[in-house]
Write a protein that holds these residues in place. Sequence first.
Motif, mmCIF file in Angstrom:
data_model
loop_
_atom_site.group_PDB
_atom_site.id
_atom_site.type_symbol
_atom_site.label_atom_id
_atom_site.label_comp_id
_atom_site.label_asym_id
_atom_site.label_seq_id
_atom_site.Cartn_x
_atom_site.Cartn_y
_atom_site.Cartn_z
ATOM 1 N N ARG A 169 54.561 -51.604 95.838
ATOM 2 C CA ARG A 169 55.283 -50.374 95.475
ATOM 3 C C ARG A 169 55.339 -50.235 93.959
ATOM 4 O O ARG A 169 56.033 -50.980 93.287
ATOM 5 N N ASN A 215 53.133 -54.706 91.546
ATOM 6 C CA ASN A 215 54.528 -55.106 91.761
ATOM 7 C C ASN A 215 54.543 -56.570 92.201
ATOM 8 O O ASN A 215 53.997 -56.903 93.262
ATOM 9 N N SER A 217 55.318 -57.583 95.814
ATOM 10 C CA SER A 217 54.426 -57.276 96.926
ATOM 11 C C SER A 217 54.054 -58.558 97.667
ATOM 12 O O SER A 217 53.820 -59.598 97.037
ATOM 13 N N GLN A 276 53.358 -48.153 101.848
ATOM 14 C CA GLN A 276 53.656 -47.240 100.751
ATOM 15 C C GLN A 276 52.391 -46.440 100.438
ATOM 16 O O GLN A 276 51.319 -46.753 100.956
ATOM 17 N N LYS A 292 53.125 -41.928 104.200
ATOM 18 C CA LYS A 292 52.281 -42.615 103.234
ATOM 19 C C LYS A 292 50.834 -42.127 103.291
ATOM 20 O O LYS A 292 50.335 -41.692 104.334
#
Length: 301
Positions: free
Chosen positions: A115, A128, A131, A261, A188
Amino acid sequence: MRILVIGATGYIGHRVSAALARAGHTVLGLTRDTTSSAARDLLVNEVEPVKGDFADPDSWRGYLDGTDAVIHFLMDMDDPISTDRRLFAELAASQERLGRRHHLVYTTGVSCYGRTGLALMDENTPGNPESPLGFRFLLEKELAAGTLAHTVVRPGFVYGGPATTSLSGQWFAAAEVGEAVFYGDTSKHYSWVHVDDLAEAYVRILDNPAAVDGGVFVIADDQPLKLLDVQRLALRAAGYVGEITFEPAEAGGLMQVAADQDELVSSVKAHRLLGWRPRHVSFTDNPVQHYRAWKASRTSA
């Protein structure tokens, strides 16, 4: 060039190995069983199956002698960090022993970003660290800090051909048993790439690996497709007329959580530096054709 492909009998590895052989390279495909149907398929595509287990470097270390490049597709789900670091160490030791460099093409993927909150990501987007697949960016950084000649490839979601480990293949299989499930956020969007377009990117990288040493390339067709819409098209192509069940990402396992996402990326860098552009516009252009290819591969297997 003489190229060793780790994961050559897998979905992507097989197509990439065949494309490299067609481009005139000598390709060795690492496999645990050189008598398997997958290994025989490599032979048909003029790829030489060589026996070895990635988890056991003693079984494949000897193939590095005389090898110009190594392509790595596998991810050891039991211990992915240690096994990839072992590969890096073996390549470094071989480099020191032989006095020559092997160019490593290291494959990760767009789900490693996690994300980010960004509408569009590229090679410069920091992942990120929270993750579930964020450790792969850590391994990329370790490569960048070391002495190995390398290029990193981050594919979008792959479709086409046998679709063995593709989401599209999972949807086709679900349609045939009448149990369609969507995991996670229904809003998504993903970037996709046809497996043969992806293979072409590897061919272009190894046309002149020195020119892209240390580089990172996102490889995708740049179509911003809503995942639920793509799944519905795939199910319809396979003849499914039932309802879709919706489940949280956690119910689908680690990979569904990692990809829960928006994962939209830009391949402008690959266009510019590799001259690469996808020949297949989108999965949505001909989902029935992709279903038939998947079905035929299962029948022949």
